[in-house]
Write an enzyme that holds these catalytic residues in place. Structure first.
Site, mmCIF file in Angstrom:
data_model
loop_
_atom_site.group_PDB
_atom_site.id
_atom_site.type_symbol
_atom_site.label_atom_id
_atom_site.label_comp_id
_atom_site.label_asym_id
_atom_site.label_seq_id
_atom_site.Cartn_x
_atom_site.Cartn_y
_atom_site.Cartn_z
ATOM 1 N N GLU A 199 -4.279 -0.497 -7.154
ATOM 2 C CA GLU A 199 -3.280 -0.097 -6.156
ATOM 3 C C GLU A 199 -3.463 1.376 -5.815
ATOM 4 O OE1 GLU A 199 -1.188 -0.052 -3.601
ATOM 5 O OE2 GLU A 199 0.254 -1.406 -4.569
ATOM 6 N N HIS A 201 -1.751 2.686 -2.770
ATOM 7 C CA HIS A 201 -0.548 3.067 -2.017
ATOM 8 C C HIS A 201 -0.859 3.882 -0.763
ATOM 9 C CE1 HIS A 201 1.838 2.255 -5.872
ATOM 10 N NE2 HIS A 201 2.409 1.518 -4.948
ATOM 11 N N GLU A 225 -6.549 -1.846 -3.048
ATOM 12 C CA GLU A 225 -5.533 -1.942 -2.002
ATOM 13 C C GLU A 225 -5.238 -0.594 -1.348
ATOM 14 O OE1 GLU A 225 -0.766 -3.036 -1.785
ATOM 15 O OE2 GLU A 225 -2.063 -4.087 -3.197
ATOM 16 N N GLU A 253 0.380 -4.493 3.985
ATOM 17 C CA GLU A 253 1.789 -4.656 3.649
ATOM 18 C C GLU A 253 2.713 -4.016 4.666
ATOM 19 O OE1 GLU A 253 3.488 -1.634 0.539
ATOM 20 O OE2 GLU A 253 1.518 -2.248 -0.158
ATOM 21 N N HIS A 303 1.947 -9.388 0.337
ATOM 22 C CA HIS A 303 2.736 -8.367 -0.352
ATOM 23 C C HIS A 303 4.104 -8.955 -0.679
ATOM 24 C CE1 HIS A 303 5.371 -4.679 -0.386
ATOM 25 N NE2 HIS A 303 4.411 -4.298 -1.192
#
Length: 400
Positions: A199, A201, A225, A253, A303
């Site tokens: 992840e 972000h 991601e 997402e 997500h």
């Protein structure tokens, strides 16, 4: 004729313990009530937007009251006609998403079938899930390794985590070394047959993201991601794909329209798409996005971070999806009150969630709890860590 009598809005939270789990402190639940007393549930995104989202749902309510709840596609196009900025407004998109989820829940209940029967029928009767939200207060590689073993012992066969501490925009050699050590510790702790997912972000500039992705390649992540800020999707993702073509990149997402994923897919910039049913216009948007990913040969990993009704809706979508790669789940790491809203309906078993086959979303909502936990005001704000950070991880362990 049955009509929509009201749309009730329930921002719910255990504010007394929100400090312990800021990323999971609030849910916004929507309750659509028909003229004959039937009820459908949906959920919207709260992330530091509770009041604006509630106001946006009130606008959808003003349009929806008195309408036929079963004309779902018609209602979407009519609202699209009136809401001039729906494809540009996160608040409008999540407000409509919540209502769309509730309308599908209602229709399933009236027909006596699960929602998955309304959007293609059953493909998957169980859904492989990866754990997220499990690494609160993990800072050192040993912290991550120890907690990762616990997650696997719960039954998960895949887990995602953010190993990047407090770095944002840029990350120098020391920061990259810290991240690599954390990922290595998790990989060694869980072994090669448990999937790990990285992840990011959406936090890095392009040059930093390229270095990071290349450094993570040795750990064979299922995907990485959002390696770059979403503003840099086209240029940044193209450079990453050129630099590390064997690494699967996932984004999506923050998608709030069908057109956004089309632009990513046409350019070949994404290997795994992650639309969120509470952002991407509910089931109505998700089935359109799914068709695009099938056409471009891209897998889906939706997500799913905010709340229990979202979780139930996402599982229904997954159940009818051929190109599902894996499903994100925070469910087992939420505060207990969130799971209690759906009477703790889900259990991970050997890495999978079983798909409910009851009508609608397949869960019972605890209305007593919705009323007890209802609040007015703003979502808690934590100066020391952004809302998307898993609590206690926004630190560099080498400076401790």
């Amino acid at each position: 004729m049955v009509t929509i009598k009201d749309i009730e809005i329930y921002p719910v939270s255990d504010l007394a313990t929100a400090k312990a789990s800021p990323w999971a402190s609030v849910s916004i639940i929507v309750r659509v009530v028909t003229s004959d007393g039937q009820v459908g549930y949906g959920e919207a995104v709260p992330t530091l937007r509770v009041n604006p989202v509630v106001k946006a749902i009130e606008e959808v309510r003003r349009f929806m009251v008195g309408k036929d709840p079963f004309r779902i596609t018609y209602l979407f196009r009519e609202w699209y006609k009136h809401e001039f900025y729906i494809s540009r407004s996160f608040e409008s998109a999540t407000a409509y998403s919540a209502v769309d989820i509730a309308l599908h829940d209602l229709l399933g209940k009236y027909l006596g079938v699960p929602v998955y029967q309304l959007i293609g029928g059953l493909v998957n009767d169980k859904i492989k899930a990866y754990a997220n939200g499990w690494y609160s207060d993990c800072v050192t590689p040993d912290d991550f390794a120890r907690r990762a073993k616990d997650v696997v012992s719960m039954g998960f066969k895949a887990l995602k985590f953010d190993p990047f501490g407090p770095y944002f925009d840029q990350m120098g050699e020391e920061g990259l070394e810290e991240a690599v050590e954390r990922v290595r510790a998790v990989r060694e702790a869980v072994g090669k047959y448990v999937d790990i997912l990285i992840e990011t972000h959406g936090r890095f500039d392009v040059n930093t993201a390229v270095r990071m992705v290349k450094a993570m390649e040795e750990f064979n992540p299922l995907f990485i991601e959002e390696p770059v800020h979403p503003d840099l999707n086209f240029e940044g993702l193209a450079k990453i794909k050129a630099a590390a073509p064997s690494v699967r990149i996932a984004v999506g997402e923050r998608i709030i329209s069908v057109e956004e994923p089309l632009q990513l897919l046409e350019r070949g910039l994404v290997d795994v798409l992650q639309p969120d049913i509470t952002n991407a216009l509910g089931f109505t948007g998700m089935v359109r996005i799914r068709a695009l990913t099938e056409a471009f040969g891209v897998e889906l990993a939706p997500h799913n971070a905010f709340g229990p009704v979202q979780h139930a809706a996402t599982i229904q979508f997954d159940a009818s999806t051929y190109n599902l790669l894996i499903q994100e789940s925070f469910y087992d790491f939420w505060p207990q009150w969130k799971k209690d809203i759906v009477n703790n309906a889900f259990r991970i078993e050997d890495g999978y969630y079983k798909v409910p086959n009851r009508p609608g979303l397949g869960v019972d909502v605890n209305e007593k709890l919705l009323n007890e936990m209802r609040f007015e005001g703003m979502e808690p704000f934590h100066e020391e860590e952004p809302v998307w950070v898993i609590k206690g991880t926004w630190r560099s362990y080498k400076s401790m």
